[in-house]
Design a protein around this motif. Sequence first.
Motif, PDB file in Angstrom:
ATOM      1  N   UNK A  90      71.152  47.858  39.177  1.00 64.51           N
ATOM      2  CA  UNK A  90      71.645  47.011  38.101  1.00 64.51           C
ATOM      3  C   UNK A  90      72.946  46.335  38.510  1.00 64.51           C
ATOM      4  N   UNK A  91      72.960  45.010  38.420  1.00 66.25           N
ATOM      5  CA  UNK A  91      74.125  44.235  38.849  1.00 66.25           C
ATOM      6  C   UNK A  91      73.861  42.763  38.580  1.00 66.25           C
ATOM      7  N   UNK A  92      74.907  41.973  38.754  1.00 69.61           N
ATOM      8  CA  UNK A  92      74.735  40.523  38.808  1.00 69.61           C
ATOM      9  C   UNK A  92      74.492  40.184  40.274  1.00 69.61           C
ATOM     10  N   UNK A  93      73.440  39.481  40.531  1.00 69.77           N
ATOM     11  CA  UNK A  93      73.064  39.123  41.893  1.00 69.77           C
ATOM     12  C   UNK A  93      73.442  37.662  42.150  1.00 69.77           C
ATOM     13  N   UNK A  94      74.090  37.446  43.283  1.00 67.88           N
ATOM     14  CA  UNK A  94      74.539  36.124  43.682  1.00 67.88           C
ATOM     15  C   UNK A  94      73.899  35.728  45.005  1.00 67.88           C
ATOM     16  N   UNK A  95      73.544  34.460  45.131  1.00 68.16           N
ATOM     17  CA  UNK A  95      73.167  33.973  46.444  1.00 68.16           C
ATOM     18  C   UNK A  95      74.321  33.132  46.975  1.00 68.16           C
ATOM     19  N   UNK A  96      74.409  33.100  48.284  1.00 66.92           N
ATOM     20  CA  UNK A  96      75.507  32.413  48.942  1.00 66.92           C
ATOM     21  C   UNK A  96      75.027  31.827  50.253  1.00 66.92           C
ATOM     22  N   UNK A  97      75.714  30.816  50.725  1.00 64.67           N
ATOM     23  CA  UNK A  97      75.340  30.176  51.985  1.00 64.67           C
ATOM     24  C   UNK A  97      76.572  30.007  52.859  1.00 64.67           C
ATOM     25  N   UNK A  98      76.376  30.220  54.144  1.00 65.45           N
ATOM     26  CA  UNK A  98      77.472  30.071  55.089  1.00 65.45           C
ATOM     27  C   UNK A  98      76.947  30.027  56.493  1.00 65.45           C
ATOM     28  N   UNK A  99      77.835  30.110  57.457  1.00 65.89           N
ATOM     29  CA  UNK A  99      77.444  30.095  58.869  1.00 65.89           C
ATOM     30  C   UNK A  99      78.119  31.250  59.604  1.00 65.89           C
ATOM     31  N   UNK A 100      77.865  32.476  59.187  1.00 70.86           N
ATOM     32  CA  UNK A 100      78.515  33.620  59.823  1.00 70.86           C
ATOM     33  C   UNK A 100      77.890  33.960  61.168  1.00 70.86           C
ATOM     34  N   UNK A 101      78.698  34.537  62.042  1.00 66.44           N
ATOM     35  CA  UNK A 101      78.139  35.102  63.262  1.00 66.44           C
ATOM     36  C   UNK A 101      77.439  36.397  62.871  1.00 66.44           C
ATOM     37  N   UNK A 102      76.639  36.919  63.759  1.00 65.98           N
ATOM     38  CA  UNK A 102      75.806  38.070  63.420  1.00 65.98           C
ATOM     39  C   UNK A 102      76.629  39.247  62.883  1.00 65.98           C
ATOM     40  N   UNK A 103      77.763  39.486  63.483  1.00 61.60           N
ATOM     41  CA  UNK A 103      78.580  40.635  63.079  1.00 61.60           C
ATOM     42  C   UNK A 103      79.260  40.431  61.732  1.00 61.60           C
ATOM     43  N   UNK A 104      79.184  39.240  61.187  1.00 58.61           N
ATOM     44  CA  UNK A 104      79.861  38.942  59.921  1.00 58.61           C
ATOM     45  C   UNK A 104      78.903  38.590  58.796  1.00 58.61           C
ATOM     46  N   UNK A 105      77.615  38.754  59.027  1.00 61.76           N
ATOM     47  CA  UNK A 105      76.632  38.371  58.019  1.00 61.76           C
ATOM     48  C   UNK A 105      76.838  39.132  56.717  1.00 61.76           C
ATOM     49  N   UNK A 106      77.300  40.361  56.792  1.00 57.03           N
ATOM     50  CA  UNK A 106      77.447  41.171  55.592  1.00 57.03           C
ATOM     51  C   UNK A 106      78.795  40.997  54.908  1.00 57.03           C
ATOM     52  N   UNK A 107      79.619  40.133  55.438  1.00 51.30           N
ATOM     53  CA  UNK A 107      80.963  39.958  54.887  1.00 51.30           C
ATOM     54  C   UNK A 107      80.999  38.806  53.892  1.00 51.30           C
ATOM     55  N   UNK A 108      81.478  39.103  52.721  1.00 50.73           N
ATOM     56  CA  UNK A 108      81.549  38.118  51.646  1.00 50.73           C
ATOM     57  C   UNK A 108      82.321  36.868  52.062  1.00 50.73           C
ATOM     58  N   UNK A 109      83.388  37.066  52.814  1.00 50.09           N
ATOM     59  CA  UNK A 109      84.239  35.949  53.206  1.00 50.09           C
ATOM     60  C   UNK A 109      83.598  34.981  54.184  1.00 50.09           C
ATOM     61  N   UNK A 110      82.426  35.332  54.705  1.00 47.85           N
ATOM     62  CA  UNK A 110      81.733  34.467  55.665  1.00 47.85           C
ATOM     63  C   UNK A 110      80.943  33.353  54.989  1.00 47.85           C
ATOM     64  N   UNK A 111      80.863  33.396  53.674  1.00 48.75           N
ATOM     65  CA  UNK A 111      80.025  32.443  52.946  1.00 48.75           C
ATOM     66  C   UNK A 111      80.882  31.440  52.166  1.00 48.75           C
ATOM     67  N   UNK A 112      80.526  30.166  52.290  1.00 49.94           N
ATOM     68  CA  UNK A 112      81.322  29.104  51.685  1.00 49.94           C
ATOM     69  C   UNK A 112      80.873  28.759  50.265  1.00 49.94           C
ATOM     70  N   UNK A 113      79.571  28.825  50.057  1.00 52.71           N
ATOM     71  CA  UNK A 113      78.995  28.344  48.813  1.00 52.71           C
ATOM     72  C   UNK A 113      78.341  29.496  48.062  1.00 52.71           C
ATOM     73  N   UNK A 114      78.532  29.490  46.739  1.00 55.56           N
ATOM     74  CA  UNK A 114      78.020  30.569  45.911  1.00 55.56           C
ATOM     75  C   UNK A 114      77.294  30.019  44.687  1.00 55.56           C
ATOM     76  N   UNK A 115      76.230  30.689  44.316  1.00 50.07           N
ATOM     77  CA  UNK A 115      75.528  30.360  43.089  1.00 50.07           C
ATOM     78  C   UNK A 115      76.196  31.049  41.908  1.00 50.07           C
ATOM     79  N   UNK A 116      75.659  30.833  40.728  1.00 50.24           N
ATOM     80  CA  UNK A 116      76.287  31.314  39.496  1.00 50.24           C
ATOM     81  C   UNK A 116      75.975  32.762  39.169  1.00 50.24           C
ATOM     82  N   UNK A 117      75.011  33.361  39.830  1.00 49.25           N
ATOM     83  CA  UNK A 117      74.657  34.747  39.570  1.00 49.25           C
ATOM     84  C   UNK A 117      73.548  34.879  38.548  1.00 49.25           C
ATOM     85  N   UNK A 118      72.749  35.910  38.728  1.00 48.23           N
ATOM     86  CA  UNK A 118      71.683  36.211  37.787  1.00 48.23           C
ATOM     87  C   UNK A 118      71.675  37.716  37.538  1.00 48.23           C
ATOM     88  N   UNK A 119      71.556  38.107  36.281  1.00 47.70           N
ATOM     89  CA  UNK A 119      71.664  39.508  35.904  1.00 47.70           C
ATOM     90  C   UNK A 119      70.350  40.247  36.150  1.00 47.70           C
TER      91      UNK A 119
END
Length: 124
Positions: A90-119
Amino acid sequence: VQLQASGGGLVQAGGSLRLSCADSGRTFSGYTVGWFRQAPGKEREFVAGIRWSGGNRYSADSVKGRFTISKDIAKNTVNLQMNSLKPEDTAVYYCAAGRPIASSVMKEGSYYYWGQGTQVTVSS
Protein backbone atom coordinates in the motif's frame (compact mmCIF):
# COMPACT_ATOMS: atom_id res chain seq x y z
CA VAL A 1 8.20 14.93 -20.82
CA GLN A 2 4.81 14.89 -19.12
CA LEU A 3 4.17 11.70 -17.21
CA GLN A 4 0.79 10.37 -16.25
CA ALA A 5 0.42 7.39 -13.94
CA SER A 6 -2.81 5.43 -13.83
CA GLY A 7 -4.26 2.11 -12.74
CA GLY A 8 -4.22 2.35 -8.98
CA GLY A 9 -7.07 1.25 -6.79
CA LEU A 10 -8.24 -0.88 -3.90
CA VAL A 11 -7.57 -4.62 -3.98
CA GLN A 12 -7.57 -7.46 -1.50
CA ALA A 13 -4.36 -9.14 -0.46
CA GLY A 14 -3.31 -11.68 -3.07
CA GLY A 15 -4.92 -9.70 -5.83
CA SER A 16 -3.43 -7.93 -8.84
CA LEU A 17 -3.27 -4.47 -10.32
CA ARG A 18 -1.67 -3.05 -13.44
CA LEU A 19 -0.23 0.43 -13.41
CA SER A 20 0.58 2.38 -16.54
CA CYS A 21 2.84 5.34 -17.14
CA ALA A 22 2.29 7.39 -20.25
CA ASP A 23 4.28 10.28 -21.64
CA SER A 24 2.00 12.78 -23.28
CA GLY A 25 4.88 14.94 -24.42
CA ARG A 26 7.15 12.65 -26.35
CA THR A 27 8.49 9.14 -26.67
CA PHE A 28 10.42 7.47 -23.86
CA SER A 29 13.27 6.80 -26.25
CA GLY A 30 16.61 7.30 -24.55
CA TYR A 31 15.10 7.30 -21.08
CA THR A 32 14.89 4.90 -18.21
CA VAL A 33 11.43 4.78 -16.68
CA GLY A 34 11.14 3.89 -13.04
CA TRP A 35 8.37 3.20 -10.60
CA PHE A 36 8.71 4.42 -7.04
CA ARG A 37 6.32 4.25 -4.13
CA GLN A 38 5.78 6.12 -0.91
CA ALA A 39 3.82 4.73 2.00
CA PRO A 40 2.48 7.00 4.77
CA GLY A 41 5.26 8.04 7.11
CA LYS A 42 7.95 6.44 4.97
CA GLU A 43 10.46 7.63 2.43
CA ARG A 44 9.88 7.12 -1.26
CA GLU A 45 11.49 3.91 -2.47
CA PHE A 46 12.40 2.36 -5.79
CA VAL A 47 10.16 -0.43 -7.06
CA ALA A 48 11.18 -1.24 -10.62
CA GLY A 49 12.74 0.31 -13.70
CA ILE A 50 13.25 -0.36 -17.38
CA ARG A 51 15.49 1.14 -20.02
CA TRP A 52 13.32 2.04 -22.99
CA SER A 53 16.19 1.43 -25.43
CA GLY A 54 17.58 -2.02 -24.76
CA GLY A 55 14.96 -3.12 -22.28
CA ASN A 56 17.20 -3.75 -19.26
CA ARG A 57 15.01 -4.26 -16.22
CA TYR A 58 15.62 -3.62 -12.55
CA SER A 59 13.51 -4.36 -9.50
CA ALA A 60 13.64 -4.08 -5.76
CA ASP A 61 14.12 -7.27 -3.79
CA SER A 62 10.79 -6.71 -2.06
CA VAL A 63 8.85 -7.11 -5.30
CA LYS A 64 10.90 -9.63 -7.24
CA GLY A 65 8.78 -12.53 -8.41
CA ARG A 66 5.58 -10.53 -7.88
CA PHE A 67 5.91 -7.34 -9.94
CA THR A 68 6.86 -7.16 -13.60
CA ILE A 69 7.78 -4.01 -15.47
CA SER A 70 7.35 -3.86 -19.24
CA LYS A 71 7.11 -1.42 -22.10
CA ASP A 72 4.47 -1.10 -24.78
CA ILE A 73 6.12 0.49 -27.78
CA ALA A 74 2.89 0.92 -29.73
CA LYS A 75 1.23 2.81 -26.87
CA ASN A 76 4.39 4.47 -25.58
CA THR A 77 3.67 3.33 -22.06
CA VAL A 78 5.54 1.57 -19.29
CA ASN A 79 3.45 -0.88 -17.31
CA LEU A 80 3.87 -2.36 -13.87
CA GLN A 81 2.01 -5.62 -13.40
CA MET A 82 1.61 -6.24 -9.69
CA ASN A 83 0.59 -9.72 -8.58
CA SER A 84 0.27 -11.34 -5.16
CA LEU A 85 -0.19 -7.95 -3.58
CA LYS A 86 0.38 -7.56 0.13
CA PRO A 87 -0.89 -4.93 2.57
CA GLU A 88 2.67 -3.61 2.81
CA ASP A 89 2.49 -2.72 -0.89
CA THR A 90 0.00 0.00 0.00
CA ALA A 91 1.45 3.32 -1.14
CA VAL A 92 1.24 6.09 -3.67
CA TYR A 93 3.04 4.87 -6.76
CA TYR A 94 4.92 7.30 -8.97
CA CYS A 95 6.48 6.86 -12.36
CA ALA A 96 9.56 8.81 -13.28
CA ALA A 97 11.90 9.22 -16.22
CA GLY A 98 15.60 9.94 -16.35
CA ARG A 99 18.93 8.82 -17.75
CA PRO A 100 20.68 7.13 -14.83
CA ILE A 101 23.73 4.94 -15.16
CA ALA A 102 23.17 1.35 -14.13
CA SER A 103 24.43 1.86 -10.59
CA SER A 104 22.02 4.75 -10.06
CA VAL A 105 18.81 3.31 -11.47
CA MET A 106 17.37 2.85 -7.99
CA LYS A 107 18.19 6.36 -6.85
CA GLU A 108 15.37 8.87 -6.76
CA GLY A 109 17.71 11.73 -7.62
CA SER A 110 18.57 10.13 -10.97
CA TYR A 111 15.15 10.93 -12.41
CA TYR A 112 14.21 14.32 -13.85
CA TYR A 113 10.53 13.93 -14.57
CA TRP A 114 7.80 12.66 -12.29
CA GLY A 115 4.15 11.79 -12.69
CA GLN A 116 1.43 12.78 -10.23
CA GLY A 117 1.18 9.43 -8.45
CA THR A 118 -1.57 6.86 -8.20
CA GLN A 119 -2.84 5.33 -4.97
CA VAL A 120 -2.61 1.58 -4.44
CA THR A 121 -4.36 0.19 -1.38
CA VAL A 122 -4.16 -3.48 -0.45
CA SER A 123 -6.57 -4.66 2.21
CA SER A 124 -5.86 -7.64 4.43
